[in-house]
Enzyme design. Structure first.
Site, mmCIF file in Angstrom:
data_model
loop_
_atom_site.group_PDB
_atom_site.id
_atom_site.type_symbol
_atom_site.label_atom_id
_atom_site.label_comp_id
_atom_site.label_asym_id
_atom_site.label_seq_id
_atom_site.Cartn_x
_atom_site.Cartn_y
_atom_site.Cartn_z
ATOM 1 N N TYR A 12 -49.822 -17.284 27.816
ATOM 2 C CA TYR A 12 -49.625 -17.865 29.184
ATOM 3 C C TYR A 12 -50.544 -18.882 29.403
ATOM 4 O O TYR A 12 -51.888 -18.824 29.089
ATOM 5 C CB TYR A 12 -49.728 -16.675 30.278
ATOM 6 C CG TYR A 12 -49.806 -17.402 31.523
ATOM 7 C CD1 TYR A 12 -48.626 -17.638 32.191
ATOM 8 C CD2 TYR A 12 -50.909 -17.325 32.380
ATOM 9 C CE1 TYR A 12 -48.557 -18.024 33.319
ATOM 10 C CE2 TYR A 12 -50.921 -17.492 33.826
ATOM 11 C CZ TYR A 12 -49.644 -18.091 34.398
ATOM 12 O OH TYR A 12 -49.669 -18.264 35.773
ATOM 13 N N ASP A 33 -51.371 -8.871 27.618
ATOM 14 C CA ASP A 33 -50.762 -9.203 28.933
ATOM 15 C C ASP A 33 -49.372 -8.255 28.808
ATOM 16 O O ASP A 33 -48.571 -8.967 28.047
ATOM 17 C CB ASP A 33 -50.825 -10.486 28.762
ATOM 18 C CG ASP A 33 -50.381 -10.867 30.282
ATOM 19 O OD1 ASP A 33 -49.631 -10.369 30.747
ATOM 20 O OD2 ASP A 33 -50.765 -12.303 30.812
ATOM 21 N N ARG A 54 -65.967 -4.745 49.355
ATOM 22 C CA ARG A 54 -65.468 -5.698 48.208
ATOM 23 C C ARG A 54 -65.059 -4.692 46.750
ATOM 24 O O ARG A 54 -64.417 -5.166 45.898
ATOM 25 C CB ARG A 54 -66.936 -6.446 47.663
ATOM 26 C CG ARG A 54 -66.606 -7.491 46.665
ATOM 27 C CD ARG A 54 -67.737 -8.462 46.228
ATOM 28 N NE ARG A 54 -68.927 -7.686 45.914
ATOM 29 C CZ ARG A 54 -69.998 -7.722 46.283
ATOM 30 N NH1 ARG A 54 -70.293 -8.412 47.106
ATOM 31 N NH2 ARG A 54 -70.982 -7.193 45.864
HETATM 32 C C1 LIG Z 1 -48.010 -15.440 35.843
HETATM 33 C C2 LIG Z 1 -48.590 -14.754 34.941
HETATM 34 C C3 LIG Z 1 -50.002 -14.549 34.960
HETATM 35 C C4 LIG Z 1 -50.703 -15.195 36.007
HETATM 36 O O1 LIG Z 1 -50.374 -14.635 37.203
HETATM 37 P P1 LIG Z 1 -50.712 -15.051 38.624
HETATM 38 O O2 LIG Z 1 -50.702 -13.970 39.262
HETATM 39 O O3 LIG Z 1 -49.820 -16.282 38.813
HETATM 40 O O4 LIG Z 1 -52.136 -15.755 38.532
HETATM 41 C C5 LIG Z 1 -50.568 -14.245 33.591
HETATM 42 N N1 LIG Z 1 -49.910 -13.852 32.591
HETATM 43 C C6 LIG Z 1 -48.522 -13.772 32.545
HETATM 44 C C7 LIG Z 1 -47.797 -13.199 31.375
HETATM 45 C C8 LIG Z 1 -47.827 -14.393 33.695
HETATM 46 O O5 LIG Z 1 -46.583 -14.530 33.538
#
Ligand SMILES: *Cc1c(COP(=O)(O)O)cnc(C)c1O
Length: 388
Positions: free
Chosen positions: A107, A179, A54
């Site tokens: 997001y 992000d 894990r």
């Molecule tokens: C798609 C996305 C996510 C989430 O990713 P997943 O792999 O779909 O869970 C998070 N932040 C941004 C900016 C995204 O475009």
């Protein structure tokens, strides 16, 4: 070679050690839950690199090391989706009674996590105008422990002044999560801008083939311990086959991303001149309100951008989109294929209002021939006109 290497070299050399793997170039896929220890002393020493499935195997660590080096951070943790990277990064640095500031352009599912989970655990979630810049200082309180950023914004593509936000946050003892999915590790280094944590939805460009879910959390040294402790405590883990595919995708990230960028800008400029289009939301265009920040902080753009059409019926938009040949309709992006969807961020806004003059569509420029994509869109605009 002692000189600092360029990113395109790092992307090839990072996260592998062929001479410890029988000369095999790509790190092998280690499937493991139980890890055997040779002695009681070794079991109790707690210094083994691989301790339990894990917590990761050499496959996991190869990918984590590669992302950490490319993001310019201290170390990286892998999670089984981009959203879990967002949620764990937030959980790791918040506790009951804390206040978190989240960009209004976040997001959508990250917003849902904040509203559904964080609030239930006694965390005060407040959304702020993505273009607030240094003005964020006026929203920061004694209990503010995290300022969450994302640039450009999901669906609406506002650029954020990350250095100004980071300065205000750090002056008040709060940390900054960014992000960084849109730019990928190649076109933005959040740590150089002052962020403490960088998130990738690796599902997008790192995996790059629309076939694996994956996330990464990269931190600076000072918040690493708290992050790994919480990540481990929550028990989240990603499978080795998926990690193998993510690391394989990563090797071609630069060549793919440059083509996505080129085609994206090509389409964006073409769209900007179309009579049906009101404006294009793409920070690499000089006409974009975020262009100066983009030029200062980013070294490139991906293939994802928005288009605000002049007022037209939903029926006409559907007629345009339904019969496109090369643009698929679906969520997510970052794969090799072009995508298009109607987007409506209106209900995802609380601190600011999203009230565009016409319908918004989101385009992902894939790796097809750009001229073929234009031909497809041209036919789409003809259908739009016919149904208007
Ligand atoms: C798609 C996305 C996510 C989430 O990713 P997943 O792999 O779909 O869970 C998070 N932040 C941004 C900016 C995204 O475009």
């Amino acid at each position: 070679m002692t000189k600092k290497k360029h990113q395109d070299t790092t992307i090839v050399t990072t996260g592998r050690d062929p001479h410890n793997n029988h000369g095999v170039i790509t790190p092998p896929v280690y499937h493991a839950s139980t890890i055997l220890y040779p002695s009681v002393a070794a079991l109790h020493a707690r210094d083994a690199e691989v301790t339990y499935g894990r917590r990761g195997t050499p496959t996991t660590f190869a990918f984590q090391d590669a992302v950490a080096e490319l993001e310019g951070g201290y170390r990286t943790l892998v999670t089984p989706s981009g959203l879990s990277a967002c949620s764990i990064a937030l959980l790791a640095h918040l506790k009951a009674g804390d206040h978190v500031l989240v960009t209004d352009s976040v997001y959508g599912p990250t917003r849902t996590f904040c509203d559904v989970v964080l609030k239930r655990y006694g965390i005060d979630v407040e959304y702020y105008d993505p273009v607030i810049g240094p003005g964020i200082a006026s929203l920061i309180r004694a209990e503010t422990s995290v300022v969450y950023t994302e640039a450009p914004g999901s669906q609406t593509f506002e650029m954020q002044d990350i250095p100004a936000i980071a300065k205000a946050a750090h002056d008040a003892g709060a940390l900054v999560i960014m992000d960084n999915t849109w730019a990928s590790p190649l076109f933005c280094n959040p740590f150089a801008l002052g962020a403490d944590v960088s998130i990738q939805a690796a599902t997008k460009y790192i995996v790059g083939h629309s076939d694996v879910m994956m996330g990464t959390i990269t931190t600076n040294e000072s918040v690493w311990r708290a992050t790994i402790k919480n990540h481990g405590a929550i028990g989240i883990t990603a499978g080795p086959d998926d990690i193998y595919l993510a690391l394989r995708g990563l090797r071609t990230l630069s060549v793919r991303l440059h083509r996505h960028m080129e085609t994206g800008i090509f389409l964006a400029k073409w769209l900007e001149d179309r009579p049906e289009v009101s404006r294009v939301l793409h920070p690499a265009l000089p006409t974009d309100p975020g262009h100066e920040i983009w030029k200062r902080d980013f070294s490139g753009a991906c293939g994802l951008f928005g288009v605000v059409l002049k007022p037209v019926s939903d029926k006409a938009v559907a007629a345009m989109l339904d019969d496109l040949e090369l643009f698929g309709m679906g969520y997510s992006w970052g794969g090799y294929e072009s995508l298009i969807i109607p987007a409506d961020p209106t209900s995802n806004r609380t601190a600011t209002k999203w009230a565009p003059e016409g319908p918004l569509i989101r385009i992902h420029a894939g790796l097809e021939d750009p001229q073929d994509l234009i031909t497809d869109l041209e036919a789409g605009f003809e259908r739009l006109a016919k149904h208007s």
